[in-house]
Structures are given as C-alpha cells and as structure tokens.
Design an enzyme around this catalytic site. Sequence first.
Site, PDB file in Angstrom:
ATOM      1  N   GLY A  19      73.016  96.841  82.547  1.00 28.63           N
ATOM      2  CA  GLY A  19      73.116  98.145  81.928  1.00 28.63           C
ATOM      3  C   GLY A  19      73.247  99.289  82.907  1.00 28.63           C
ATOM      4  N   SER A  79      75.101  90.304  73.490  1.00 28.44           N
ATOM      5  CA  SER A  79      74.126  91.396  73.388  1.00 28.44           C
ATOM      6  C   SER A  79      74.260  92.399  74.533  1.00 28.44           C
ATOM      7  CB  SER A  79      72.698  90.834  73.372  1.00 28.44           C
ATOM      8  OG  SER A  79      72.381  90.223  74.615  1.00 28.44           O
ATOM      9  N   LEU A 107      77.007  93.826  75.446  1.00 31.19           N
ATOM     10  CA  LEU A 107      78.110  94.755  75.197  1.00 31.19           C
ATOM     11  C   LEU A 107      77.667  96.049  74.527  1.00 31.19           C
ATOM     12  CD1 LEU A 107      80.902  92.248  74.097  1.00 31.19           C
ATOM     13  CD2 LEU A 107      80.295  93.026  76.387  1.00 31.19           C
ATOM     14  N   GLN A 108      76.428  96.108  74.061  1.00 32.39           N
ATOM     15  CA  GLN A 108      75.890  97.329  73.462  1.00 32.39           C
ATOM     16  C   GLN A 108      75.705  98.433  74.505  1.00 32.39           C
ATOM     17  OE1 GLN A 108      72.342  97.674  74.282  1.00 32.39           O
ATOM     18  NE2 GLN A 108      71.527  99.120  72.773  1.00 32.39           N
ATOM     19  N   ASN A 152      63.712  93.096  86.725  1.00 29.41           N
ATOM     20  CA  ASN A 152      62.773  92.064  87.163  1.00 29.41           C
ATOM     21  C   ASN A 152      61.995  92.600  88.356  1.00 29.41           C
ATOM     22  OD1 ASN A 152      61.947  89.770  88.952  1.00 29.41           O
ATOM     23  ND2 ASN A 152      62.744  88.541  87.260  1.00 29.41           N
ATOM     24  N   CYS A 172      58.297 104.051  99.990  1.00 26.04           N
ATOM     25  CA  CYS A 172      59.190 103.017  99.489  1.00 26.04           C
ATOM     26  C   CYS A 172      58.845 102.739  98.025  1.00 26.04           C
ATOM     27  CB  CYS A 172      59.111 101.753 100.343  1.00 26.04           C
ATOM     28  SG  CYS A 172      57.616 100.744 100.090  1.00 26.04           S
ATOM     29  N   CYS A 197      63.937  94.969  78.351  1.00 24.42           N
ATOM     30  CA  CYS A 197      64.781  95.534  77.291  1.00 24.42           C
ATOM     31  C   CYS A 197      64.959  94.548  76.144  1.00 24.42           C
ATOM     32  CB  CYS A 197      66.138  95.936  77.865  1.00 24.42           C
ATOM     33  SG  CYS A 197      66.072  97.368  78.964  1.00 24.42           S
ATOM     34  N   CYS A 235      55.383  99.340 103.507  1.00 21.01           N
ATOM     35  CA  CYS A 235      55.644 100.386 104.496  1.00 21.01           C
ATOM     36  C   CYS A 235      54.380 101.024 105.065  1.00 21.01           C
ATOM     37  CB  CYS A 235      56.543 101.476 103.907  1.00 21.01           C
ATOM     38  SG  CYS A 235      55.730 102.529 102.661  1.00 21.01           S
TER      39      CYS A 235
END
Length: 248
Positions: free
Chosen positions: A42, A70, A72-73, A132, A170, A185, A245
């Site tokens: 997305g 799904s 393509l939305q 993720n 970071c 999502c 960091c």
Amino acid sequence: MGAQFTDDEIERYARHLVLREVGGPGQQKLKAATVLIVGAGGLGAPAALYLAAAGVGSIRIVDPDVVDLSNLQRQIIYAGADRGRSKVDASAERLQGLNSNVAVTALNQAFDDTTADALLDGVDLVLDGTDNFAVRFSVNAACVQHGIPLVSGAIGRWTGQVGVFGRKPCYRCLVPEIPPDAETCAAVGVIGALAGVIGSMMALEAIKLITGAGETLSGRLLIYDALAAETRTVRVAGDPDCPVCGQA
C-alpha cells in the site's frame, strides 16, 4: 544541462526544473540516486510511482509476495491482470512503462538480517512501508549500520504516520519493542486512499532528502488522522538506551 539530460528528459522534468528548490542541480541528484523500497504494498506502490515519475535514477524494490485481489483496493501500481504475479515483477514493469529513464531492479525476496548488506549495497536512501515489525527493525538496524537515511511510513484504519530516521534518533528510539497488540491492515482494515496519502508523503520526503530541498521530517513524526482531517508533528528524541543507536 544538455550534457546531463536528453531533450525528452528536459521536457519530462520541466515542472521540476523551474522549481527554485530543485532545478537542474536537484534533478541531477535525483538521476544519480539509488533508492531501495522495502515492501511493494500500500505504501511502496504510490511511493515507487512518484519516485519513478520524479526521475530517481535507480529504484530497487524488494518484496517476496504476489499480487492478491484484496491488494487492489489500495495498491494502485497493480492491475487486475497482475493477480498471482510477483509484486516486484509487476511493479518493475509498471515503473519502466511510466519512465524508461529509470533503472528498476525487482528483488523477489525478503529483507532480513542475512540479506540486508547485499540489498543496501550502493543505496543512498531507503523507504520502508512494510507492516511487519520484525522487518522494520531489521531495516532500521541495517540503515543505522550503513549510515543510510530511512523514510518510514505506516498506516492502519484511518491513521497514518511518516518519519525520517538517521543514526540517531533511529526507528527503534520511537518503537523500542514490538508492540504486544500490534495490528495489521488485514485484521483491522485500512481506507485505501490513506495509502496514497502516506505513500506520497514518503516519496516527497525522499525527494527532499535527495535534492536538499526544504526541511525534512528528520527526527520528527508526522501523524495524519484522516477521519478528523488533522495532522500533527511530534519530535522523536534519541534514546540513550536504544538497542540500535544508543551509547553502550
């Protein structure tokens, strides 16, 4: 300029070339840049389209997934006929069709600690639009190690966020550990156009970073509430105890 750009490129990038903040020098920087996009979903889809249109010279897209109905939305880089195809192959084909001056590399694999060094070799900037947290952490750690700026975006339901991260702060300063209630999502839904808004913002930050135009979101996080039509920007402080960091 003639030695740097063809007549076709001068016409193609005319609206950039007349911008004081970009102009010929900025467009040359875009042409010389190599950008890695982690995730062709997305956020990666609109970001890739705008970076290719902007004339980024080399775009690498890494994603192990295939196109699903799904997607393509919101993943506007794909067409219905791409169902079942490798996302990176379909993306590369679309981007080359949009701008043949751009070199697109399709990397049909996962980004993790074992592949990071090879994927980042020669890269100037990384965009991460994955959903993720383990991948996000791996991308962030690799960017900090290699000193490569990271543009990070995320969306869910009606809310999105964009930030730019360097050696400090970071991404792990913002998200120290994987949230126990992390949502996807697929589980909670997302309004499709929000992906376009945040993905385009990621591309915009990338263009600013490459050309040196304006003030970037470095060390800041922009949060967009689409339902309320409100945005706010918060500072991200460097965490001295950050596992990536922070100072030992």
